[in-house]
Motif scaffolding. Sequence first.
Motif, short mmCIF file in Angstrom:
data_model
loop_
_atom_site.label_atom_id
_atom_site.label_comp_id
_atom_site.label_asym_id
_atom_site.label_seq_id
_atom_site.Cartn_x
_atom_site.Cartn_y
_atom_site.Cartn_z
N GLN A 111 0.83 -1.20 0.00
CA GLN A 111 0.00 0.00 0.00
C GLN A 111 0.86 1.26 0.00
OE1 GLN A 111 -3.38 -0.05 -0.21
NE2 GLN A 111 -3.24 2.16 -0.50
N ALA A 112 1.96 1.24 0.80
CA ALA A 112 2.87 2.39 0.85
C ALA A 112 3.53 2.62 -0.51
CB ALA A 112 3.92 2.17 1.92
N GLN A 113 3.92 1.52 -1.20
CA GLN A 113 4.53 1.66 -2.51
C GLN A 113 3.55 2.24 -3.53
OE1 GLN A 113 6.00 -2.19 -3.52
NE2 GLN A 113 7.71 -2.12 -2.06
N MET A 114 2.30 1.78 -3.44
CA MET A 114 1.28 2.30 -4.36
C MET A 114 1.03 3.78 -4.10
SD MET A 114 -1.41 -0.90 -4.36
CE MET A 114 -2.58 -0.03 -5.40
N ASP A 115 0.98 4.18 -2.82
CA ASP A 115 0.78 5.59 -2.48
C ASP A 115 1.93 6.44 -2.99
OD1 ASP A 115 -1.57 4.91 -1.26
OD2 ASP A 115 -0.72 4.86 0.78
N GLN A 116 3.17 5.92 -2.85
CA GLN A 116 4.35 6.63 -3.31
C GLN A 116 4.32 6.81 -4.83
OE1 GLN A 116 6.63 7.98 -1.30
NE2 GLN A 116 7.63 8.92 -3.07
N GLN A 117 3.90 5.75 -5.55
CA GLN A 117 3.80 5.84 -7.00
C GLN A 117 2.77 6.87 -7.42
OE1 GLN A 117 3.03 1.92 -8.45
NE2 GLN A 117 5.11 1.16 -8.02
N ASN A 118 1.63 6.89 -6.72
CA ASN A 118 0.58 7.86 -7.03
C ASN A 118 1.07 9.29 -6.80
OD1 ASN A 118 -1.25 5.88 -7.73
ND2 ASN A 118 -2.08 5.69 -5.65
N GLN A 119 1.82 9.49 -5.70
CA GLN A 119 2.35 10.82 -5.42
C GLN A 119 3.33 11.27 -6.50
OE1 GLN A 119 4.04 10.83 -1.50
NE2 GLN A 119 2.06 10.45 -0.47
N ASN A 120 4.20 10.33 -6.93
CA ASN A 120 5.16 10.67 -7.98
C ASN A 120 4.46 11.03 -9.29
OD1 ASN A 120 7.23 10.17 -6.20
ND2 ASN A 120 7.53 8.05 -6.89
N GLN A 121 3.38 10.26 -9.60
CA GLN A 121 2.63 10.57 -10.81
C GLN A 121 1.98 11.94 -10.72
OE1 GLN A 121 -0.06 7.34 -11.44
NE2 GLN A 121 1.53 5.90 -12.09
N ASN A 122 1.41 12.25 -9.55
CA ASN A 122 0.76 13.56 -9.36
C ASN A 122 1.77 14.70 -9.51
OD1 ASN A 122 -1.71 12.35 -8.93
ND2 ASN A 122 -1.45 12.24 -6.70
N ARG A 123 2.98 14.50 -8.97
CA ARG A 123 4.02 15.54 -9.08
C ARG A 123 4.43 15.76 -10.52
NH1 ARG A 123 7.83 13.54 -4.05
NH2 ARG A 123 6.42 14.23 -2.35
#
Length: 363
Positions: free
Chosen positions: A345-357
């Motif tokens: 879940q943490a990895q998925m959240d991190q990926q989503n944040q990177n995509q948003n940035r």
Amino acid sequence: MSKTPSTNYVGFATLPDQVHRKSVKKGFEFTLMVVGESGLGKSTLVNSLFLTDLYSDKAIPSAEERINKTVDIERSSVDIEECGVKLRLTVVDTPGFGDQLNGLNSWQPIVKYVDDQFNQYYRDESGLNRKNIIDNRIHCCLYFISPYGHGLRPIDVQFMKALHKKVNIVPVIAKADCLTKTEVKILKSKIIDEIEEHDITIYQFPEGESDDEEFKQQNLELKGSIPFAVIGSNTTIDVNGKKVRGRLYPWGITEVENPAHCDFGMLRNMLIRTHMQDLKEVTGDVHYENYRLQCIKSDNATPVKRTGRMKRESVIIEENNEKDRMLLEKEEELKKMQEMLKKMQAQMDQQNQNQNRSTTGIV
């Protein structure tokens, strides 16, 4: 006038009805093993017991093929429904047993099969998903004894001694129409004496479990009839305008379901109508528990105390350390799985944040 429930009525008296509805919806399963040499009418008897045809495509080996034939294990299953109650019947046949000239250790494949079913159930029970366990354990073994001898043969004794602590053995005298009533009585007495002489444990009917006098009397009659002298036939014969299943001879007719001719009715009542559930409970509470405790003992050397006789209280665990250890192991497994889920879940959240940035930067 309608009845109003008493103020003291709670409602738990309906629990048997709830269990009944749930059991009927789920259905039942029963596994029967038949063992005996070829030509004793095992297939015919099974078809007669359950009014079905499990062996329609069965090939009968020739005498030459039987000489060097080894013991095989064949499973046949059929779904039966009666009055809305569903039964999954599995019959395990053992073609080749007792047919060889040298029958030494011919029972070993059967013992291995029984142990394999216990082992599979033990592994499934120890897993995380325990809701859909398929029970292939042998609940009853009908052992067919030849009517042409004068008691038990050495192979009969060796087989029952090898399996009597693993399955519920119910001995039957096959093709009882080959014997007179006096001969049947003598042979039954001889077989019972030899079973006791060799310290063989056959299926024991439950005592003191019901206050029903009729059930107690039925138990006494069943005990007095072992080994059951049976006749099997799927042929319908007209007797005085009445259709019955039996065998037609030049000197008369033997009726399968006539208690004056054989014990087929008693065997069917015991196996299906009165003691099927008890056979399953003894398999689970006694035979499987014996196997399970042996597995635990061999793995962890846990002190185990056994009683001398095979009763429902025959296996007593002195320490519960093993159960606690297994529970702790499962808790550790669950914790590991939860930690893995959190990391994912943490990895998925991190990926989503990177995509948003990255998307924000482009804009």
